[in-house]
Design a protein around this motif. Structure first.
Motif, short mmCIF file in Angstrom:
data_model
loop_
_atom_site.label_atom_id
_atom_site.label_comp_id
_atom_site.label_asym_id
_atom_site.label_seq_id
_atom_site.Cartn_x
_atom_site.Cartn_y
_atom_site.Cartn_z
N SER A 104 0.83 -1.21 0.00
CA SER A 104 0.00 0.00 0.00
C SER A 104 0.86 1.25 0.00
O SER A 104 0.63 2.18 -0.79
CB SER A 104 -0.92 0.01 1.23
N LEU A 105 1.84 1.30 0.87
CA LEU A 105 2.66 2.50 0.97
C LEU A 105 3.56 2.69 -0.25
O LEU A 105 3.83 3.83 -0.64
CB LEU A 105 3.47 2.48 2.27
N THR A 109 3.15 5.97 -2.42
CA THR A 109 4.33 6.82 -2.64
C THR A 109 4.49 7.15 -4.11
O THR A 109 4.81 8.29 -4.48
CB THR A 109 5.60 6.12 -2.10
N ILE A 110 4.24 6.18 -4.98
CA ILE A 110 4.33 6.40 -6.42
C ILE A 110 3.24 7.36 -6.88
O ILE A 110 3.46 8.20 -7.76
CB ILE A 110 4.25 5.05 -7.18
N ILE A 111 2.08 7.29 -6.28
CA ILE A 111 0.95 8.15 -6.65
C ILE A 111 1.11 9.58 -6.15
O ILE A 111 0.61 10.52 -6.77
CB ILE A 111 -0.37 7.54 -6.09
N VAL A 116 -0.08 15.44 -6.48
CA VAL A 116 0.22 16.84 -6.18
C VAL A 116 0.16 17.66 -7.47
O VAL A 116 -0.44 18.74 -7.51
CB VAL A 116 1.59 17.00 -5.48
N ILE A 117 0.76 17.16 -8.51
CA ILE A 117 0.77 17.88 -9.80
C ILE A 117 -0.64 18.08 -10.32
O ILE A 117 -1.00 19.17 -10.78
CB ILE A 117 1.67 17.14 -10.82
N ALA A 133 -2.78 16.17 -0.82
CA ALA A 133 -2.30 14.89 -1.36
C ALA A 133 -1.83 13.98 -0.24
O ALA A 133 -2.11 12.77 -0.25
CB ALA A 133 -1.18 15.14 -2.37
N LEU A 134 -1.11 14.52 0.73
CA LEU A 134 -0.67 13.71 1.88
C LEU A 134 -1.87 13.13 2.62
O LEU A 134 -1.87 11.97 3.01
CB LEU A 134 0.18 14.55 2.83
N LEU A 135 -2.88 13.95 2.79
CA LEU A 135 -4.09 13.49 3.47
C LEU A 135 -4.77 12.37 2.68
O LEU A 135 -5.15 11.34 3.25
CB LEU A 135 -5.05 14.66 3.66
#
Length: 163
Positions: A104-105, A109-111, A116-117, A133-135
């Motif tokens: 999952s992580l 991380t890839i996403i 963000v972009i 995005a972090l949320l």
């Protein structure tokens, strides 16, 4: 918020490992309930800090930087979600059943950067795109981690939840 809760929850890793090896599931469940209460208290204190964040920023950096309240609020929400997930992730990690978390992580991380972009370019959210995005990618911690923790504790973890 993160530093304080990490300092409090980190010692539970070895305690959970010990309790897990001794099959003391009641202690683990009790410890998680206590950590939830600590988390709620830390969230309350952090929320109070958030309410006075403009004054705190002014004392810290003066008038050189203006930080919108909405950005502070988003970071508070993200930290609340992230630290909540720690309650369950620390336990899951202590059992060594981390395959689901690792997959999952890695995917999240890839996403993250493309997300963000997209938030910046398509939704014109600017700097707020980062905590949003972090949320969004941290929702793992409030959905999957508690489910996996519950399944492990109840002895119903199967497949990817049990590796």
């Amino acid at each position: 918020m993160n530093i304080v809760f990490s300092a409090i929850s980190s010692p539970y890793w070895s305690a959970y490992t010990n309790a897990w090896m001794q099959k003391d599931l009641d202690w683990i469940k009790s410890a998680q309930k206590k950590l939830i209460k600590v988390w709620l208290f830390i969230c309350l204190v952090s929320f109070l800090v958030l309410l006075f964040s403009d004054r705190i920023y002014h004392l810290w950096v003066g008038d050189k930087v203006e930080i919108p309240f909405s950005l502070s609020l988003l970071i508070f929400i993200y930290m609340s979600v992230f630290t909540f997930g720690m309650i369950f992730n620390v336990f899951v990690n202590s059992t060594g059943k981390v395959l689901l978390q690792t997959i999952s992580l890695t995917v999240l991380t890839i996403i993250y950067i493309p997300l963000v972009i997209v938030l910046i370019q398509n939704f014109k959210l600017g700097l707020k795109s980062i905590p949003i995005a972090l949320l969004l990618i941290s929702l793992y911690t409030v959905i999957i981690a508690p489910i996996q923790s519950r399944k492990i504790l109840n002895g119903t973890a199967k497949g990817i939840f049990n590796h």
